[in-house]
Design a protein around this motif. Structure first.
Motif, PDB file in Angstrom:
ATOM      1  N   ALA A 145       0.725  -1.254  -0.030  1.00 19.59           N
ATOM      2  CA  ALA A 145       0.075   0.136   0.021  1.00 19.59           C
ATOM      3  C   ALA A 145       0.894   1.380  -0.135  1.00 19.59           C
ATOM      4  O   ALA A 145       0.326   2.500  -0.336  1.00 19.59           O
ATOM      5  CB  ALA A 145      -0.976  -0.017   1.157  1.00 19.59           C
ATOM      6  N   GLY A 146       2.102   1.231   0.367  1.00 19.78           N
ATOM      7  CA  GLY A 146       3.108   2.382   0.354  1.00 19.78           C
ATOM      8  C   GLY A 146       4.558   2.308   0.509  1.00 19.78           C
ATOM      9  O   GLY A 146       4.719   0.924   0.938  1.00 19.78           O
ATOM     10  N   ALA A 147       5.263   3.391   0.584  1.00 21.85           N
ATOM     11  CA  ALA A 147       6.596   3.026   0.650  1.00 21.85           C
ATOM     12  C   ALA A 147       7.292   4.391   1.196  1.00 21.85           C
ATOM     13  O   ALA A 147       6.761   5.411   1.094  1.00 21.85           O
ATOM     14  CB  ALA A 147       7.186   2.906  -0.931  1.00 21.85           C
ATOM     15  N   HIS A 148       8.361   4.155   1.949  1.00 21.48           N
ATOM     16  CA  HIS A 148       9.057   5.267   2.596  1.00 21.48           C
ATOM     17  C   HIS A 148      10.518   5.112   2.125  1.00 21.48           C
ATOM     18  O   HIS A 148      11.304   4.016   2.096  1.00 21.48           O
ATOM     19  CB  HIS A 148       9.085   5.026   4.046  1.00 21.48           C
ATOM     20  N   PHE A 149      11.194   6.294   1.417  1.00 21.97           N
ATOM     21  CA  PHE A 149      12.345   6.384   0.782  1.00 21.97           C
ATOM     22  C   PHE A 149      13.035   7.628   1.087  1.00 21.97           C
ATOM     23  O   PHE A 149      12.518   8.631   1.462  1.00 21.97           O
ATOM     24  CB  PHE A 149      12.159   5.925  -0.814  1.00 21.97           C
ATOM     25  N   GLN A 150      14.678   7.490   0.876  1.00 18.31           N
ATOM     26  CA  GLN A 150      15.230   8.717   0.640  1.00 18.31           C
ATOM     27  C   GLN A 150      15.098   9.224  -0.853  1.00 18.31           C
ATOM     28  O   GLN A 150      14.970   8.478  -1.865  1.00 18.31           O
ATOM     29  CB  GLN A 150      16.497   8.332   0.899  1.00 18.31           C
ATOM     30  N   PRO A 151      15.619  10.607  -0.995  1.00 20.30           N
ATOM     31  CA  PRO A 151      14.971  11.060  -2.494  1.00 20.30           C
ATOM     32  C   PRO A 151      16.160  10.529  -3.499  1.00 20.30           C
ATOM     33  O   PRO A 151      15.652  10.912  -4.418  1.00 20.30           O
ATOM     34  CB  PRO A 151      15.292  12.714  -2.353  1.00 20.30           C
TER      35      PRO A 151
ATOM     36  N   ALA B 180      15.429   8.761 -13.925  1.00 23.18           N
ATOM     37  CA  ALA B 180      14.977   9.771 -12.933  1.00 23.18           C
ATOM     38  C   ALA B 180      15.008   9.132 -11.403  1.00 23.18           C
ATOM     39  O   ALA B 180      14.598   7.863 -11.438  1.00 23.18           O
ATOM     40  CB  ALA B 180      13.504  10.281 -13.138  1.00 23.18           C
ATOM     41  N   SER B 181      15.059   9.903 -10.426  1.00 23.43           N
ATOM     42  CA  SER B 181      14.893   9.602  -9.186  1.00 23.43           C
ATOM     43  C   SER B 181      13.443   9.831  -8.674  1.00 23.43           C
ATOM     44  O   SER B 181      12.804  10.481  -9.132  1.00 23.43           O
ATOM     45  CB  SER B 181      15.829  10.230  -8.313  1.00 23.43           C
ATOM     46  N   VAL B 182      12.921   9.155  -7.566  1.00 23.24           N
ATOM     47  CA  VAL B 182      11.727   9.233  -6.842  1.00 23.24           C
ATOM     48  C   VAL B 182      11.526  10.806  -6.077  1.00 23.24           C
ATOM     49  O   VAL B 182      10.659  11.372  -6.205  1.00 23.24           O
ATOM     50  CB  VAL B 182      11.272   7.960  -6.081  1.00 23.24           C
ATOM     51  N   GLY B 183      12.920  11.078  -5.736  1.00 24.44           N
ATOM     52  CA  GLY B 183      12.855  12.376  -4.791  1.00 24.44           C
ATOM     53  C   GLY B 183      12.790  13.398  -6.040  1.00 24.44           C
ATOM     54  O   GLY B 183      12.073  14.507  -5.794  1.00 24.44           O
ATOM     55  N   GLY B 184      13.331  13.278  -7.325  1.00 23.31           N
ATOM     56  CA  GLY B 184      13.096  14.186  -8.296  1.00 23.31           C
ATOM     57  C   GLY B 184      11.620  14.201  -8.545  1.00 23.31           C
ATOM     58  O   GLY B 184      11.248  15.530  -9.011  1.00 23.31           O
ATOM     59  N   MET B 185      10.797  13.280  -8.851  1.00 23.82           N
ATOM     60  CA  MET B 185       9.582  13.176  -9.104  1.00 23.82           C
ATOM     61  C   MET B 185       8.760  13.981  -7.827  1.00 23.82           C
ATOM     62  O   MET B 185       7.763  14.655  -8.398  1.00 23.82           O
ATOM     63  CB  MET B 185       9.094  11.674  -9.005  1.00 23.82           C
ATOM     64  N   VAL B 186       9.090  13.987  -6.666  1.00 21.43           N
ATOM     65  CA  VAL B 186       8.358  14.634  -5.592  1.00 21.43           C
ATOM     66  C   VAL B 186       8.573  16.172  -5.771  1.00 21.43           C
ATOM     67  O   VAL B 186       7.609  16.844  -5.716  1.00 21.43           O
ATOM     68  CB  VAL B 186       8.769  13.798  -4.136  1.00 21.43           C
ATOM     69  N   ASN B 187       9.620  16.414  -5.940  1.00 20.43           N
ATOM     70  CA  ASN B 187      10.296  17.999  -6.072  1.00 20.43           C
ATOM     71  C   ASN B 187       9.722  18.448  -7.215  1.00 20.43           C
ATOM     72  O   ASN B 187       9.661  19.958  -7.332  1.00 20.43           O
ATOM     73  CB  ASN B 187      11.624  18.092  -5.681  1.00 20.43           C
ATOM     74  N   ASN B 188       9.325  17.692  -8.405  1.00 13.14           N
ATOM     75  CA  ASN B 188       9.030  18.378  -9.477  1.00 13.14           C
ATOM     76  C   ASN B 188       7.396  18.169  -9.741  1.00 13.14           C
ATOM     77  O   ASN B 188       6.565  18.708 -10.717  1.00 13.14           O
ATOM     78  CB  ASN B 188       9.794  17.788 -10.733  1.00 13.14           C
TER      79      ASN B 188
ATOM     80  N   LEU C 224      11.845  26.071  -1.183  1.00 16.54           N
ATOM     81  CA  LEU C 224      11.223  26.338   0.170  1.00 16.54           C
ATOM     82  C   LEU C 224      12.112  25.389   1.175  1.00 16.54           C
ATOM     83  O   LEU C 224      11.854  25.803   2.479  1.00 16.54           O
ATOM     84  CB  LEU C 224       9.839  26.153   0.123  1.00 16.54           C
ATOM     85  N   GLY C 225      12.707  24.343   0.804  1.00 23.07           N
ATOM     86  CA  GLY C 225      13.398  23.564   1.743  1.00 23.07           C
ATOM     87  C   GLY C 225      14.248  22.249   1.121  1.00 23.07           C
ATOM     88  O   GLY C 225      13.339  22.180  -0.054  1.00 23.07           O
ATOM     89  N   ILE C 226      14.670  21.483   1.790  1.00 20.82           N
ATOM     90  CA  ILE C 226      15.298  20.348   1.124  1.00 20.82           C
ATOM     91  C   ILE C 226      14.866  19.193   1.666  1.00 20.82           C
ATOM     92  O   ILE C 226      14.955  18.663   2.800  1.00 20.82           O
ATOM     93  CB  ILE C 226      16.835  20.273   1.435  1.00 20.82           C
ATOM     94  N   THR C 227      14.503  18.180   0.713  1.00 22.55           N
ATOM     95  CA  THR C 227      13.562  16.972   1.165  1.00 22.55           C
ATOM     96  C   THR C 227      14.858  15.881   1.545  1.00 22.55           C
ATOM     97  O   THR C 227      15.556  15.580   0.719  1.00 22.55           O
ATOM     98  CB  THR C 227      12.741  16.293  -0.070  1.00 22.55           C
ATOM     99  N   THR C 228      14.563  15.275   2.788  1.00 16.03           N
ATOM    100  CA  THR C 228      15.525  14.138   3.169  1.00 16.03           C
ATOM    101  C   THR C 228      14.751  12.930   2.902  1.00 16.03           C
ATOM    102  O   THR C 228      15.299  11.473   2.989  1.00 16.03           O
ATOM    103  CB  THR C 228      15.983  14.318   4.457  1.00 16.03           C
ATOM    104  N   GLU C 229      13.391  12.695   3.388  1.00 15.42           N
ATOM    105  CA  GLU C 229      12.727  11.633   3.042  1.00 15.42           C
ATOM    106  C   GLU C 229      11.287  11.722   2.776  1.00 15.42           C
ATOM    107  O   GLU C 229      10.876  12.927   3.070  1.00 15.42           O
ATOM    108  CB  GLU C 229      12.454  10.730   4.596  1.00 15.42           C
ATOM    109  N   ALA C 230      10.449  11.001   2.233  1.00 18.36           N
ATOM    110  CA  ALA C 230       9.191  10.917   1.715  1.00 18.36           C
ATOM    111  C   ALA C 230       8.384   9.554   1.856  1.00 18.36           C
ATOM    112  O   ALA C 230       9.212   8.490   1.840  1.00 18.36           O
ATOM    113  CB  ALA C 230       8.926  11.377   0.319  1.00 18.36           C
ATOM    114  N   LYS C 231       7.143   9.545   2.168  1.00 13.47           N
ATOM    115  CA  LYS C 231       6.294   8.300   1.912  1.00 13.47           C
ATOM    116  C   LYS C 231       5.107   8.812   1.043  1.00 13.47           C
ATOM    117  O   LYS C 231       4.826   9.887   0.695  1.00 13.47           O
ATOM    118  CB  LYS C 231       5.709   8.331   3.288  1.00 13.47           C
ATOM    119  N   VAL C 232       4.899   7.514   0.197  1.00 11.92           N
ATOM    120  CA  VAL C 232       4.023   7.615  -0.868  1.00 11.92           C
ATOM    121  C   VAL C 232       2.758   6.620  -0.875  1.00 11.92           C
ATOM    122  O   VAL C 232       3.315   5.450  -0.085  1.00 11.92           O
ATOM    123  CB  VAL C 232       4.538   7.661  -2.206  1.00 11.92           C
TER     124      VAL C 232
END
Length: 548
Positions: free
Chosen positions: A102-108, A136-144, A252-260
């Protein structure tokens, strides 16, 4: 200041200020160039906190200091380059921390292709991947706030992010997630930096609520500005700062982790391919296709088709020799059908299902219905393997252009606009007129169901006469897009290329609210400057690449 020497006192990861590193990191996938003073490879969030605190401490004395985050460098807007400290999170901060169906937790820094291998093991997928999914990275997907071929069915990345950890301008790391009213009030009651951010953000959004809500672009996808209208919802009582940071491009800030969130991956898919010899009835074709509820509805033009035929041998490395041979043989009938006339657009209408038979029935039903539009050729590819040849053309067109067209270079400056699909019959001929007016050779591919098109001209960018075309051509295209109620960016973000044009998209007051948010979260402008709301065309134009 010896920046590397000073940073080495507080930084655990590697620092590289060699000419080779600075040159390599001066480019992303855009047409811009900005050379950093030093490239830093943070080991963890603590390293990022240290760098941000350092820049804050020394910014007044050294106003040139700033921090630009970067992962895999596939950004097409110029958002992954900077002139001071460039933080490459891809070397160390690339771990998948936790995952279930159902979900994942990752570094950018984790690459999407590696991430997808793990999600597919559980029968799940993150469906907002871009065409550059292999790079591409998943962190890049988040930030874009990336999207792609599956966005028609599932939407973009902001629909899937449930939580983020970010380092803010005070040098501390914070968790962002949806809050209900009680949780929001508890945050606002805090007498600290975080509490002040929540109070002032809420006050701004609530005070101008109706105006901000009305400013949301009326398209199915958008990556311009800051999505203020998605942060605070009076009806639900949900306040969600992830909606502000997804797509903010590190400003606005720098992502260190994200959950999706993840969705179930349909095990089978196939494609109905249609050759359109005229755009006259496109406005009728699109709703007829969408009525069949395809998983994906993509397109590419005749220039993309010819380039793919010309350089098809280059796909050997990607496919392997035997698969390439089979794919080439499958393509022969499609090439022969061009004798009937070169299509202006090739439509790829993909259906998914639990079985091959289910997919086959969906494709055939669509074909029987759509035959009334007089396509010069229709092909039913009931499996992914059979349709691979066309998806290669669609997904790899930009890479082909970047690598193989002599003495000209890709110039992605009108590469990501969105126009409501019902207007495309009128819009596309006018777009082609602008392209012709400026004597541009360009490929046009896009997400037809969303009206999101990627126009990639090929130009001799080092020629001043060619460079002089950027501003007037871009202004004409953007004006045309906005006149049809569209957006100048659906997926790729503002960065250096579209940040200067936000005043065309938004009223002075709404753009002013976005600038207030930027100043609130980044009062010293240390995060990725010259992108989004503080971008200006003179600065951007002066940083277009001179050499390739």
């Amino acid at each position: 200041m010896d920046l590397s020497a000073e940073l080495s006192k507080i930084f655990k990861g590697e620092l590289d200020a060699t000419d080779e590193a600075r040159e390599f990191y001066s480019h992303d996938a855009s047409l811009f160039e900005m050379k950093p003073q030093v490239v830093a490879f943070p080991k963890d969030g603590e390293d990022i906190k240290s760098v941000v605190s350092f820049v804050n401490q020394h910014k007044a004395e050294h106003p040139e200091l700033s921090v630009t985050p970067r992962s895999r460098g596939t950004d097409m807007s110029g958002a992954a380059i900077g002139e001071s400290i460039l933080l490459d999170v891809s070397k160390h901060m690339n771990q998948l921390l936790d995952i279930n169906e159902a979900g994942a937790h990752f570094q950018p820094g984790i690459m999407y292709k590696d991430f997808e291998v793990e999600t597919l093991k559980l029968g799940s997928i993150l469906p907002c991947y871009p065409a550059s999914r292999d790079l591409a990275s998943v962190g890049g997907m988040v930030n874009n706030n990336s999207g792609g071929e599956k966005s028609l069915e599932y939407g973009k990345t902001d629909n899937f992010v449930t939580e983020m950890k970010v380092v803010l301008s005070d040098g501390n790391e914070y968790t962002l997630k949806p809050l209900n009213r009680d949780e929001l009030h508890a945050k606002m009651d805090q007498d600290d930096f975080e509490g002040n951010l929540y109070r002032q953000t809420f006050e701004l959004l609530d005070k101008h609520y109706d105006e901000i809500q009305a400013a949301a672009p009326h398209v199915t996808k958008d990556s311009t500005g800051y999505h203020l209208w998605n942060v605070w919802n009076r009806e639900s009582g949900i306040f969600d700062l992830t909606k502000l940071f997804v797509g903010a491009q590190g400003t606005l800030g720098i992502t260190t982790e994200a959950k999706v969130k993840l969705v179930r991956h349909a095990p089978h898919s196939g494609t109905l391919v249609c050759y359109m010899h005229t755009l006259d009835n496109l406005g009728e074709v699109i709703p007829a296709v969408l009525a069949h509820k395809p998983a994906t509805f993509e397109s590419f033009d005749d220039n993309t088709l010819w380039l793919s035929f010309k350089f098809f041998f280059l796909f050997i490395a990607k496919l392997g020799l035997w698969t390439w041979v089979k794919t080439a043989l499958q393509l022969l009938p499609d090439g022969i059908m061009i004798i009937k006339g070169v299509p202006k657009l090739i439509l790829l209408i993909e259906f998914s299902g639990e079985t091959t038979d289910e997919v086959k029935k969906k494709i055939h039903a669509a074909k029987l219905d759509l035959e009334r539009f007089g396509f010069t050729y229709m092909e039913e590819d009931s499996t992914e393997a059979k349709s691979r040849k066309f998806w290669l053309m669609r997904r790899e067109s930009f890479n082909l252009l970047r690598k193989k067209v002599k003495d000209k270079h890709t110039a992605p400056f009108i590469d990501d606009f969105v126009v409501p699909p019902e207007h495309l019959t009128e819009f596309l001929p006018q777009l082609r007129d602008i392209i012709k007016k400026y004597n541009l050779f360009a490929t046009i591919a896009g997400h037809m169901g969303d009206g999101n098109f990627h126009v990639i001209p090929l130009m001799r960018i080092e020629d001043p006469k060619e460079r002089a075309k950027f501003e007037p051509a871009m202004k004409e295209v953007n004006t045309l897009v906005i006149s049809y109620g569209g957006s100048v960016s659906g997926e790729h973000g503002d960065g250096l290329i579209r940040g200067p044009w936000l005043a065309q998209m938004y009223s002075p007051s709404v753009l002013g609210y976005m600038k207030e948010i930027k100043h609130l979260y980044d009062p010293q402008n240390i995060f990725n400057p010259h992108k989004k709301t503080d971008a200006n065309w003179e600065f951007s134009f002066n940083h277009i690449r001179q050499h390739f």
